[in-house]
Each structure stands twice: as C-alpha cells, then as structure tokens.
Design a protein around this motif. Structure first.
Motif, PDB file in Angstrom:
ATOM      1  N   ILE A 145     -25.995   3.551  33.327  1.00 14.44           N
ATOM      2  CA  ILE A 145     -26.804   4.649  33.511  1.00 14.44           C
ATOM      3  C   ILE A 145     -25.994   5.595  32.258  1.00 14.44           C
ATOM      4  CG2 ILE A 145     -27.474   6.734  34.734  1.00 14.44           C
ATOM      5  CD1 ILE A 145     -27.755   4.787  37.158  1.00 14.44           C
ATOM      6  N   ALA A 146     -24.826   5.732  32.375  1.00 14.41           N
ATOM      7  CA  ALA A 146     -23.885   6.714  31.599  1.00 14.41           C
ATOM      8  C   ALA A 146     -24.310   6.388  30.202  1.00 14.41           C
ATOM      9  CB  ALA A 146     -22.623   6.761  31.944  1.00 14.41           C
ATOM     10  N   LEU A 147     -24.249   5.209  29.694  1.00 13.48           N
ATOM     11  CA  LEU A 147     -24.534   4.561  28.392  1.00 13.48           C
ATOM     12  C   LEU A 147     -25.946   4.833  27.747  1.00 13.48           C
ATOM     13  CD1 LEU A 147     -22.518   1.433  28.330  1.00 13.48           C
ATOM     14  CD2 LEU A 147     -21.997   3.358  27.060  1.00 13.48           C
ATOM     15  N   GLY A 148     -26.733   4.657  28.845  1.00 12.34           N
ATOM     16  CA  GLY A 148     -28.016   4.801  28.491  1.00 12.34           C
ATOM     17  C   GLY A 148     -28.461   6.274  28.394  1.00 12.34           C
ATOM     18  N   GLU A 149     -27.941   7.270  29.110  1.00 10.34           N
ATOM     19  CA  GLU A 149     -27.991   8.597  29.057  1.00 10.34           C
ATOM     20  C   GLU A 149     -27.415   9.033  27.452  1.00 10.34           C
ATOM     21  OE1 GLU A 149     -27.806  10.002  33.608  1.00 10.34           O
ATOM     22  OE2 GLU A 149     -25.916  10.097  32.293  1.00 10.34           O
TER      23      GLU A 149
END
Length: 207
Positions: A145-149
């Motif tokens: 999720i953090a990388l997607g954000e």
C-alpha cells in the motif's frame, strides 16, 4: 501461478539493483511470462523502468525508497515489532528456521527478516517459506500500500507476492492495520510443485 518463480523473481527485483540484478531483467521477464503470466504483468512496470533508466538513477531511487524512508521498509518484523527487544528474539528465531531448512544467510549482510531473504527462503523451502510470508502478510500488505501511494514501480512486485498467498488483499491501509491487529492468518497455503524453469539462485541483499 508458479509461486516459487514469483518469489525468486521478487527476491531479485527487491534486492539492491547492482549490475548483476539489473542484468537479470530479461531472464526474470522470460521466466515470469512462461511460468506466471499474471504476475508478469505486475512486474512489467519495474522491468520497463529498469530498461529505460540509467543504472545510477535506479540505484538512487532504490536507496531513497527503501533505505531513507521507514514507510517502505523491507524488514518484515519492523512492521510488527518495531525497534524493540522482542524484535531481536524474532530475528534469532528466523535464523534458526533458516538453518533448520538448510538455508545459510551468513555473509549476505542482511537481517533475516529482509524481504528478499524471506522470498529466497520461500523459493528454497516452499512450505516453510510460504508459511512465513503468510505470517507476515500484514507487513507485506502495508509495504504494498505504501509503495502504491508513492507511485513506485516496485508496488507491483510486492502485489504479485501477495497474490501468491491465500485470501484477498486488504483494500486500504485501515484494512491492513486491522489484519495486523487480528494476528497471523491461519489459511492453508497452496504450493506449486518443483518447476525446472526456476531462475538460477542469486544472493539477495545489497552488495
């Protein structure tokens, strides 16, 4: 999907992108297209970015993404235990599990909870390694999720790893945190049979 191919490809792609790792991109792409076409689409943005970006810039972005920001830390027990005394015990237990499975990580320069090392363990010992990835599913999802954000091309690689595990991925950070609070999931893990198309063994971690 051949989970072992995905796990080893992800181990390489999430390692520090030195010349050997970057040079393996065509091999990674071919292996995924043959053994795990769905996962190949998730890896494609990173492999394409590697192909069109100078190595020095790729390496700089890797350091900035994974070493300079805790929001994308690839150390799985950091997400569950932080920098606490308990984490030391967790790392010692991981080393024991690796030794019992016949995987030596001494000399890699990485902690045993470093995601590329855990993925190599899953390639080396599928049942034990995939179970370990499932134990740390909340950590994986939070990294994804953090990388997607961030809009990082590495997001698809972590998403492909999550797709090899049973159950749906949480839709957002709140659901991922709820998963972490609930403790390790207990779903059974499906394993692929040995596949001769596996990539050659490569050490994980920074050089």
């Amino acid at each position: 999907m051949n989970a072992r191919v995905v796990h080893q490809a992800a181990s390489l792609c999430l390692s520090y992108p030195d010349d050997a790792v970057l040079g393996s991109a065509p091999m990674i792409g071919r292996a995924l297209e043959e053994a795990a076409p769905r996962a190949a689409a998730s890896f494609a943005p990173l492999l394409a970015w590697w192909a069109e970006t100078p190595a020095a810039q790729v390496q700089s972005v890797y350091v900035d993404t994974f070493d300079m920001s805790r929001r994308h830390a690839l150390y799985l027990s950091y997400w569950t235990d932080g920098d606490t005394r308990r984490r030391g015990a967790v790392l010692a237990d991981l080393k024991r599990r690796y030794r019992e499975a016949g995987l030596a990580i001494d000399g890699t320069g990485e902690l045993p909870d470093f995601l590329p090392v855990v993925l190599e363990f899953a390639r080396h010992a599928p049942r034990e390694g995939t179970a370990l990835l499932q134990e740390y599913r909340p950590s994986l999802e939070l990294i994804r999720i953090a990388l997607g954000e961030r809009g990082s091309p590495y997001a698809g690689v972590v998403a492909a790893v999550c797709d090899t595990l049973p159950g749906r991925s949480p839709a957002d950070r709140q659901q991922a945190m709820a998963m972490a609070a609930a403790g390790p999931p207990r779903e059974s893990v499906g394993l692929d049979a040995h596949d001769p198309r596996l990539l050659p063994l490569q050490p994980a971690g920074r050089r």
